[in-house]
Design a protein around this motif. Structure first.
Motif, PDB file in Angstrom:
ATOM      1  N   ILE A  32     -47.597  -6.659  59.506  1.00  0.00           N
ATOM      2  CA  ILE A  32     -48.739  -5.879  59.991  1.00  0.00           C
ATOM      3  C   ILE A  32     -49.488  -5.378  58.760  1.00  0.00           C
ATOM      4  O   ILE A  32     -48.899  -4.733  57.883  1.00  0.00           O
ATOM      5  CB  ILE A  32     -48.291  -4.678  60.853  1.00  0.00           C
ATOM      6  N   GLY A  33     -50.775  -5.688  58.690  1.00  0.00           N
ATOM      7  CA  GLY A  33     -51.582  -5.261  57.550  1.00  0.00           C
ATOM      8  C   GLY A  33     -51.573  -3.751  57.397  1.00  0.00           C
ATOM      9  O   GLY A  33     -51.824  -3.029  58.353  1.00  0.00           O
ATOM     10  N   SER A  57     -41.351 -12.200  45.388  1.00  0.00           N
ATOM     11  CA  SER A  57     -42.700 -12.587  44.983  1.00  0.00           C
ATOM     12  C   SER A  57     -42.695 -13.566  43.822  1.00  0.00           C
ATOM     13  O   SER A  57     -43.732 -14.132  43.498  1.00  0.00           O
ATOM     14  CB  SER A  57     -43.513 -11.352  44.603  1.00  0.00           C
ATOM     15  N   GLY A  58     -41.553 -13.766  43.205  1.00  0.00           N
ATOM     16  CA  GLY A  58     -41.524 -14.654  42.041  1.00  0.00           C
ATOM     17  C   GLY A  58     -42.406 -14.087  40.952  1.00  0.00           C
ATOM     18  O   GLY A  58     -42.298 -12.926  40.591  1.00  0.00           O
ATOM     19  N   LEU A  59     -43.319 -14.894  40.465  1.00  0.00           N
ATOM     20  CA  LEU A  59     -44.149 -14.476  39.340  1.00  0.00           C
ATOM     21  C   LEU A  59     -45.496 -13.901  39.769  1.00  0.00           C
ATOM     22  O   LEU A  59     -46.319 -13.571  38.922  1.00  0.00           O
ATOM     23  CB  LEU A  59     -44.340 -15.653  38.384  1.00  0.00           C
ATOM     24  N   LEU A  60     -45.729 -13.770  41.086  1.00  0.00           N
ATOM     25  CA  LEU A  60     -46.970 -13.147  41.564  1.00  0.00           C
ATOM     26  C   LEU A  60     -46.927 -11.649  41.284  1.00  0.00           C
ATOM     27  O   LEU A  60     -45.910 -11.008  41.522  1.00  0.00           O
ATOM     28  CB  LEU A  60     -47.145 -13.379  43.066  1.00  0.00           C
ATOM     29  N   PRO A  61     -48.002 -11.060  40.823  1.00  0.00           N
ATOM     30  CA  PRO A  61     -47.972  -9.654  40.408  1.00  0.00           C
ATOM     31  C   PRO A  61     -47.779  -8.647  41.547  1.00  0.00           C
ATOM     32  O   PRO A  61     -46.923  -7.793  41.469  1.00  0.00           O
ATOM     33  CB  PRO A  61     -49.313  -9.445  39.713  1.00  0.00           C
ATOM     34  N   PHE A  66     -45.714  -7.806  50.394  1.00  0.00           N
ATOM     35  CA  PHE A  66     -44.800  -6.754  49.947  1.00  0.00           C
ATOM     36  C   PHE A  66     -45.364  -5.376  50.292  1.00  0.00           C
ATOM     37  O   PHE A  66     -44.646  -4.509  50.787  1.00  0.00           O
ATOM     38  CB  PHE A  66     -44.539  -6.866  48.443  1.00  0.00           C
ATOM     39  N   ALA A  67     -46.643  -5.179  50.044  1.00  0.00           N
ATOM     40  CA  ALA A  67     -47.279  -3.903  50.383  1.00  0.00           C
ATOM     41  C   ALA A  67     -47.234  -3.662  51.894  1.00  0.00           C
ATOM     42  O   ALA A  67     -46.986  -2.542  52.342  1.00  0.00           O
ATOM     43  CB  ALA A  67     -48.716  -3.882  49.874  1.00  0.00           C
ATOM     44  N   ASN A  68     -47.457  -4.719  52.670  1.00  0.00           N
ATOM     45  CA  ASN A  68     -47.402  -4.583  54.125  1.00  0.00           C
ATOM     46  C   ASN A  68     -46.005  -4.195  54.599  1.00  0.00           C
ATOM     47  O   ASN A  68     -45.852  -3.312  55.453  1.00  0.00           O
ATOM     48  CB  ASN A  68     -47.849  -5.870  54.812  1.00  0.00           C
ATOM     49  N   LEU A  69     -44.980  -4.838  54.045  1.00  0.00           N
ATOM     50  CA  LEU A  69     -43.605  -4.522  54.448  1.00  0.00           C
ATOM     51  C   LEU A  69     -43.165  -3.154  53.946  1.00  0.00           C
ATOM     52  O   LEU A  69     -42.328  -2.506  54.575  1.00  0.00           O
ATOM     53  CB  LEU A  69     -42.640  -5.611  53.967  1.00  0.00           C
ATOM     54  N   SER A  70     -43.710  -2.716  52.845  1.00  0.00           N
ATOM     55  CA  SER A  70     -43.396  -1.368  52.359  1.00  0.00           C
ATOM     56  C   SER A  70     -43.971  -0.313  53.300  1.00  0.00           C
ATOM     57  O   SER A  70     -43.376   0.743  53.501  1.00  0.00           O
ATOM     58  CB  SER A  70     -43.946  -1.174  50.945  1.00  0.00           C
ATOM     59  N   ARG A 133     -41.376  -8.639  43.042  1.00  0.00           N
ATOM     60  CA  ARG A 133     -41.095  -7.792  44.197  1.00  0.00           C
ATOM     61  C   ARG A 133     -39.967  -8.454  44.971  1.00  0.00           C
ATOM     62  O   ARG A 133     -39.991  -9.672  45.190  1.00  0.00           O
ATOM     63  CB  ARG A 133     -42.321  -7.653  45.110  1.00  0.00           C
ATOM     64  N   LEU A 134     -38.981  -7.675  45.368  1.00  0.00           N
ATOM     65  CA  LEU A 134     -37.795  -8.206  46.042  1.00  0.00           C
ATOM     66  C   LEU A 134     -37.524  -7.405  47.300  1.00  0.00           C
ATOM     67  O   LEU A 134     -37.500  -6.177  47.257  1.00  0.00           O
ATOM     68  CB  LEU A 134     -36.588  -8.152  45.093  1.00  0.00           C
ATOM     69  N   VAL A 135     -37.324  -8.117  48.402  1.00  0.00           N
ATOM     70  CA  VAL A 135     -37.052  -7.489  49.691  1.00  0.00           C
ATOM     71  C   VAL A 135     -35.857  -8.171  50.322  1.00  0.00           C
ATOM     72  O   VAL A 135     -35.792  -9.398  50.401  1.00  0.00           O
ATOM     73  CB  VAL A 135     -38.267  -7.634  50.640  1.00  0.00           C
TER      74      VAL A 135
END
Length: 143
Positions: A32-33, A57-61, A66-70, A133-135
């Motif tokens: 969800i945005g 996220s690997g190498l994506l900044p 990630f922001a959505n899941l946070s 980023r790791l989830v």
């Protein structure tokens, strides 16, 4: 009551090993945005470490997923390889540095296998991935 014939296929789709092909590692997720409240579906690799599931996220900044899941940890995992299934999931950002290092060490080792998923540059270096980023996510199905 007959056994659910989809359940074994779902379990197989989730049982990644270092020898798993690239297609087995690709799922879609719907989050969800955080600003719009709209459903956002993307394609992403998932990883399995010590029986637990992760998105990275690997190498994506700073990926929007990630922001959505946070902001809202409930999301949907869409399996696409071998079985089509939409599974309810819940995310937990991994912020503890020792836990991050342990999980990312195994992810990087997996990425450096001959069955390297997708376009990940080999050799993958742990030093680079420690910034990702790791989830961890759990599925709300009977596995």
């Amino acid at each position: 009551m007959a056994a659910d014939p989809v359940a074994p296929a779902i379990r197989r789709a989730l049982e990644l090993t270092p020898a798993s092909p690239t297609r087995a590692r690709i799922i879609d997720i719907t989050t969800i945005g955080r600003r719009t409240g709209r459903h956002r579906r993307i394609e992403i690799f998932f990883y399995r470490v010590r029986g637990r599931f992760y998105l990275c996220s690997g190498l994506l900044p700073s990926p929007s997923w990630f922001a959505n899941l946070s902001a809202d940890p409930d999301f949907t995992v869409h399996l696409k390889d071998g079985v089509r299934a939409d599974l309810a999931a819940r995310a937990r950002p991994v912020v503890d540095q020792a836990e991050r290092r342990a999980v990312l060490t195994e992810i990087v080792a997996d990425l450096n296998q001959p069955s390297n998923p997708g376009t990940i540059v080999q050799p993958a270096r742990l030093e680079d991935w420690l910034r990702s980023r790791l989830v961890e996510f759990t599925l709300t199905i009977d596995q």
